[in-house]
Design a protein around this motif. Sequence first.
Motif, PDB file in Angstrom:
ATOM      1  N   THR A 237      43.563 -19.567   1.172  1.00 44.06           N
ATOM      2  CA  THR A 237      43.055 -18.261   0.755  1.00 44.06           C
ATOM      3  C   THR A 237      42.037 -18.364  -0.374  1.00 44.06           C
ATOM      4  OG1 THR A 237      44.929 -17.998  -0.768  1.00 44.06           O
ATOM      5  CG2 THR A 237      45.174 -17.105   1.456  1.00 44.06           C
ATOM      6  N   ALA A 238      42.064 -19.474  -1.136  1.00 42.72           N
ATOM      7  CA  ALA A 238      41.145 -19.632  -2.266  1.00 42.72           C
ATOM      8  C   ALA A 238      39.807 -20.239  -1.871  1.00 42.72           C
ATOM      9  CB  ALA A 238      41.800 -20.494  -3.350  1.00 42.72           C
ATOM     10  N   ARG A 239      39.672 -20.724  -0.642  1.00 40.01           N
ATOM     11  CA  ARG A 239      38.430 -21.364  -0.220  1.00 40.01           C
ATOM     12  C   ARG A 239      37.218 -20.449  -0.389  1.00 40.01           C
ATOM     13  NH1 ARG A 239      38.938 -25.742   4.044  1.00 40.01           N
ATOM     14  NH2 ARG A 239      36.831 -25.091   4.572  1.00 40.01           N
ATOM     15  N   ARG A 240      37.399 -19.175  -0.111  1.00 38.72           N
ATOM     16  CA  ARG A 240      36.269 -18.241  -0.189  1.00 38.72           C
ATOM     17  C   ARG A 240      35.797 -18.049  -1.626  1.00 38.72           C
ATOM     18  NH1 ARG A 240      39.722 -13.284   2.051  1.00 38.72           N
ATOM     19  NH2 ARG A 240      40.426 -15.065   3.317  1.00 38.72           N
ATOM     20  N   LYS A 241      36.647 -18.410  -2.606  1.00 44.20           N
ATOM     21  CA  LYS A 241      36.246 -18.280  -3.998  1.00 44.20           C
ATOM     22  C   LYS A 241      35.389 -19.443  -4.474  1.00 44.20           C
ATOM     23  CE  LYS A 241      38.496 -14.453  -4.693  1.00 44.20           C
ATOM     24  NZ  LYS A 241      37.796 -13.195  -5.017  1.00 44.20           N
ATOM     25  N   LEU A 242      35.402 -20.545  -3.733  1.00 44.51           N
ATOM     26  CA  LEU A 242      34.576 -21.677  -4.091  1.00 44.51           C
ATOM     27  C   LEU A 242      33.120 -21.371  -3.768  1.00 44.51           C
ATOM     28  CD1 LEU A 242      36.865 -24.528  -2.769  1.00 44.51           C
ATOM     29  CD2 LEU A 242      36.644 -23.728  -5.117  1.00 44.51           C
ATOM     30  N   GLU A 243      32.251 -21.913  -4.515  1.00 45.29           N
ATOM     31  CA  GLU A 243      30.834 -21.554  -4.430  1.00 45.29           C
ATOM     32  C   GLU A 243      30.210 -21.909  -3.089  1.00 45.29           C
ATOM     33  OE1 GLU A 243      29.869 -22.188  -9.166  1.00 45.29           O
ATOM     34  OE2 GLU A 243      28.780 -23.312  -7.631  1.00 45.29           O
ATOM     35  N   ILE A 244      30.708 -22.926  -2.413  1.00 42.81           N
ATOM     36  CA  ILE A 244      30.021 -23.369  -1.204  1.00 42.81           C
ATOM     37  C   ILE A 244      30.482 -22.621   0.032  1.00 42.81           C
ATOM     38  CG2 ILE A 244      29.727 -25.673  -2.143  1.00 42.81           C
ATOM     39  CD1 ILE A 244      31.946 -26.575  -0.239  1.00 42.81           C
ATOM     40  N   PHE A 245      31.537 -21.794  -0.082  1.00 40.91           N
ATOM     41  CA  PHE A 245      32.036 -21.104   1.110  1.00 40.91           C
ATOM     42  C   PHE A 245      31.540 -19.667   1.119  1.00 40.91           C
ATOM     43  CE2 PHE A 245      34.507 -24.386   2.869  1.00 40.91           C
ATOM     44  CZ  PHE A 245      34.995 -25.111   1.819  1.00 40.91           C
TER      45      PHE A 245
ATOM     46  N   THR B 144      30.383 -30.829  -3.868  1.00 45.69           N
ATOM     47  CA  THR B 144      29.397 -31.377  -2.930  1.00 45.69           C
ATOM     48  C   THR B 144      30.066 -32.098  -1.767  1.00 45.69           C
ATOM     49  OG1 THR B 144      29.226 -33.351  -4.325  1.00 45.69           O
ATOM     50  CG2 THR B 144      27.624 -31.597  -4.704  1.00 45.69           C
ATOM     51  N   LEU B 145      31.228 -32.705  -2.017  1.00 45.91           N
ATOM     52  CA  LEU B 145      31.927 -33.402  -0.934  1.00 45.91           C
ATOM     53  C   LEU B 145      32.440 -32.437   0.125  1.00 45.91           C
ATOM     54  CD1 LEU B 145      34.033 -36.026  -2.921  1.00 45.91           C
ATOM     55  CD2 LEU B 145      31.948 -36.425  -1.606  1.00 45.91           C
ATOM     56  N   LEU B 146      32.715 -31.209  -0.294  1.00 45.66           N
ATOM     57  CA  LEU B 146      33.268 -30.242   0.643  1.00 45.66           C
ATOM     58  C   LEU B 146      32.228 -29.709   1.617  1.00 45.66           C
ATOM     59  CD1 LEU B 146      35.647 -28.303  -1.770  1.00 45.66           C
ATOM     60  CD2 LEU B 146      36.208 -30.149  -0.192  1.00 45.66           C
ATOM     61  N   PHE B 147      30.954 -30.119   1.448  1.00 41.49           N
ATOM     62  CA  PHE B 147      29.953 -29.805   2.466  1.00 41.49           C
ATOM     63  C   PHE B 147      30.249 -30.552   3.765  1.00 41.49           C
ATOM     64  CE2 PHE B 147      27.162 -28.365  -1.040  1.00 41.49           C
ATOM     65  CZ  PHE B 147      26.758 -27.148  -0.488  1.00 41.49           C
ATOM     66  N   HIS B 148      30.906 -31.700   3.663  1.00 42.18           N
ATOM     67  CA  HIS B 148      31.228 -32.488   4.843  1.00 42.18           C
ATOM     68  C   HIS B 148      32.387 -31.820   5.592  1.00 42.18           C
ATOM     69  CE1 HIS B 148      28.646 -35.789   3.547  1.00 42.18           C
ATOM     70  NE2 HIS B 148      29.124 -35.601   2.334  1.00 42.18           N
TER      71      HIS B 148
ATOM     72  N   VAL C  10      42.429 -30.106   0.472  1.00 38.72           N
ATOM     73  CA  VAL C  10      43.695 -30.854   0.456  1.00 38.72           C
ATOM     74  C   VAL C  10      43.432 -32.354   0.356  1.00 38.72           C
ATOM     75  CG1 VAL C  10      45.790 -31.381   1.764  1.00 38.72           C
ATOM     76  CG2 VAL C  10      44.900 -29.051   1.725  1.00 38.72           C
ATOM     77  N   ASP C  11      42.419 -32.851   1.084  1.00 34.84           N
ATOM     78  CA  ASP C  11      42.074 -34.269   1.021  1.00 34.84           C
ATOM     79  C   ASP C  11      41.686 -34.685  -0.398  1.00 34.84           C
ATOM     80  OD1 ASP C  11      42.476 -34.512   3.761  1.00 34.84           O
ATOM     81  OD2 ASP C  11      40.381 -34.050   4.221  1.00 34.84           O
TER      82      ASP C  11
END
Length: 275
Positions: free
Chosen positions: A267-275, A111-115, A121-122
Amino acid sequence: MSDIGFVPIPPARRERGHWIVEGFATQCRVIGALIMREMQTRFGRHNVGFLWLFFEPLFLGMMVGLMHSAHGRSMPGGVDPFLFSLVGYVPFFMFRAIVNRAGSALHSNLTLLFHRQVTPVDVLVSRNLLEAASVVGVIVIILAGGAWLTGIWPANPALIFFCLLLMFLLCNGIAMNVAALVARWEVTERLIHPITYLSMPLSGAFFALHWLPTEIREILLWNPLVSLHEGIRAGVFGDAFPSYYDLRYVGWCILIVNLLGLLSLRTARRKLEIF
């Protein structure tokens, strides 16, 4: 008055430099906020919960030290086996805690990655800094307590904390790669804990390379954790027994795993549900 030697900075370059400084300051504020959130999530709002951050590695390290010192065997150079085990296990606790928690870091903070300002990395760096701070605090307690009880100060405190910094950077790079792997294949998270426990005997936490034959010593030095443990012990015990470590090699390992970690997370960002 002559203007010779004065070269004005172009406006575009000034704006670019201001943007870099402002971006860095923003990311520092984000990481600071994530650290506070992580502390409240894990330990609550009570001081006793916060103290567990330092008590856990200290308690486990003391138990390991007591088990090793119970044998009553003397060590080379008159080194106390309790202190030897303590300064070996506590840094390894940083490695184990950072790597073990990396697998769940992204999925538990989706949910934090919506921001827009919060990146994977953060999230990882904030968690890793919290674990590293606990270990550094415990090391300070150990060194201060040992100096107060025995009157013997560490031989090279700067080397100790430099090796701890390198330990953090190495663990941070490994954690980014682990998080990226878990984002792609969740089943790999179940393998992380067994692997970190199995790596303990080969990490150099509980033995000195001086005790081993030259051939085995050269093989173990390919593991950067061994060099870091040897460097920490050299900083604590000095010339009580010879130490073998290569911090330049450790630096190259840190550079490689962190670059691979940044690339893997990207490269793994697209595997996360929010992307």
